[in-house]
Design a protein around this motif. Sequence first.
Motif, short mmCIF file in Angstrom:
data_model
loop_
_atom_site.label_atom_id
_atom_site.label_comp_id
_atom_site.label_asym_id
_atom_site.label_seq_id
_atom_site.Cartn_x
_atom_site.Cartn_y
_atom_site.Cartn_z
N UNK A 31 23.59 -39.93 -6.65
CA UNK A 31 23.06 -38.76 -7.36
C UNK A 31 24.14 -37.69 -7.36
N UNK A 32 24.51 -37.25 -8.55
CA UNK A 32 25.57 -36.27 -8.72
C UNK A 32 24.98 -34.93 -9.16
N UNK A 33 25.62 -33.86 -8.73
CA UNK A 33 25.29 -32.52 -9.22
C UNK A 33 26.39 -32.07 -10.16
N UNK A 34 26.00 -31.60 -11.35
CA UNK A 34 26.97 -31.21 -12.37
C UNK A 34 27.04 -29.69 -12.46
N UNK A 35 28.24 -29.17 -12.49
CA UNK A 35 28.47 -27.74 -12.63
C UNK A 35 28.65 -27.40 -14.10
N UNK A 36 28.42 -26.12 -14.48
CA UNK A 36 28.55 -25.74 -15.89
C UNK A 36 29.93 -26.02 -16.48
N UNK A 37 30.98 -26.03 -15.66
CA UNK A 37 32.32 -26.29 -16.18
C UNK A 37 32.65 -27.77 -16.27
N UNK A 38 31.68 -28.64 -15.94
CA UNK A 38 31.91 -30.07 -16.03
C UNK A 38 32.31 -30.73 -14.74
N UNK A 39 32.59 -29.94 -13.70
CA UNK A 39 32.88 -30.55 -12.40
C UNK A 39 31.64 -31.25 -11.87
N UNK A 40 31.85 -32.26 -11.05
CA UNK A 40 30.72 -33.00 -10.47
C UNK A 40 31.01 -33.29 -9.01
N UNK A 41 29.95 -33.37 -8.24
CA UNK A 41 30.10 -33.74 -6.84
C UNK A 41 28.88 -34.51 -6.38
N UNK A 42 29.09 -35.35 -5.37
CA UNK A 42 28.00 -36.16 -4.85
C UNK A 42 26.97 -35.32 -4.13
#
Length: 379
Positions: free
Chosen positions: A77-88
């Motif tokens: 499951x990833x969390x997406x930031x408004x700038x397109x970055x993603x992290x687990x």
Amino acid sequence: MSSLFGSANTASNSSLFGSSSTTTPATSSSFGNVQVQPELSGDRELSSPPEDSISDLSFSPQAEFLAVSSWDKKVRIYELAPNGDSQGKALYEHQGPVLSVHWSKDGTKVVSGGSDKAGRLYDLQSGQSQQIAAHDATIRSVRFVDAGNSGQQMVATASWDKTLKYWDLRSPQAVSTVQLPERTYAMDTQQKLLVVGTAERHICVFDLNNPGVIFKTIPSQLKMQTRAITCYLSANGFAVGSIEGRCAFQYVEDRDQQKSGFSFKCHRDNVTPGPRSEANVYSVNAISIHPQYGTFSTAGSDGMFHFWDKDSKHRLKGYNSLGASIPCTAFNRNGTIFAYALSYDWSKGYQFNTPNYPNVVRLHATTDEEVKPRPPKKR
């Protein structure tokens, strides 16, 4: 192209899933045969992607979280930031390849199923996963459903053991088991409509007001094996994709089908043009519906994805092959992001799953030109 993600500069992310990784723009791919396309240069890649073939994608209906299932036995499951970055954000495991994943309506839970014959539920609040479903063979598809009149969400699991089961999360036993005519290949739901596509081109339609009984079984409009099914937002029909490079728009009621149902060719290319032309035919692996406009995407083994308006029978936008199969796709909750995986789809057998085949998920910021229905033409 204006982008939800802003600039496409690389950005480091600390990741729950292992070593830090970069969200690499599509213009600098290092995955062998994956092709670069200028129009998709702003697409971003998830950090720390799965280590084996990607089987399914599902966005949370409440937040910018993306669940990804894969053949490496994991759901990420990833969390997406408004700038397109993603992290687990979270990760849990099955005992075999995971083939399907889906979010609950309230965005607090994820359900998944796979070749270990188990359905598992992950609770984001507690961070715990547990087995909530079991079959006698691989679970091919899972969905949260609004079954009956209780208002309580249940989980539907459809399997290669030729059964569909419903599970109340408060009980370890299936609430109901329905015998299907064949093995499940695809399933989707919308409102009180549930549709299961099985082997031998059977399509089983369920009215979830009476979930334990098949409402009607109809043959697919398409001549070959069903690969994907997606229900309309209006819950009066569904789109079907097959291994023959065709897509069909079907309706539950016969009168609607006679009036508006049709099929069309896609995901194929002509080898020898002319009256006796031959075509390379590719599987339609994924069909996703835009949550606001009700338009559709298709993606296939040819590495292409297209956006369609079924009501005007018009292709809104199409992209050339990216050089690797697209096994699954998904729109986010408001349709501003289109996620697509580049990964092996097993259509040519295990021997073609080479070590350098990509396993990536890209995030594409959609534009109205791509996904908004066209106004009707004036006559």
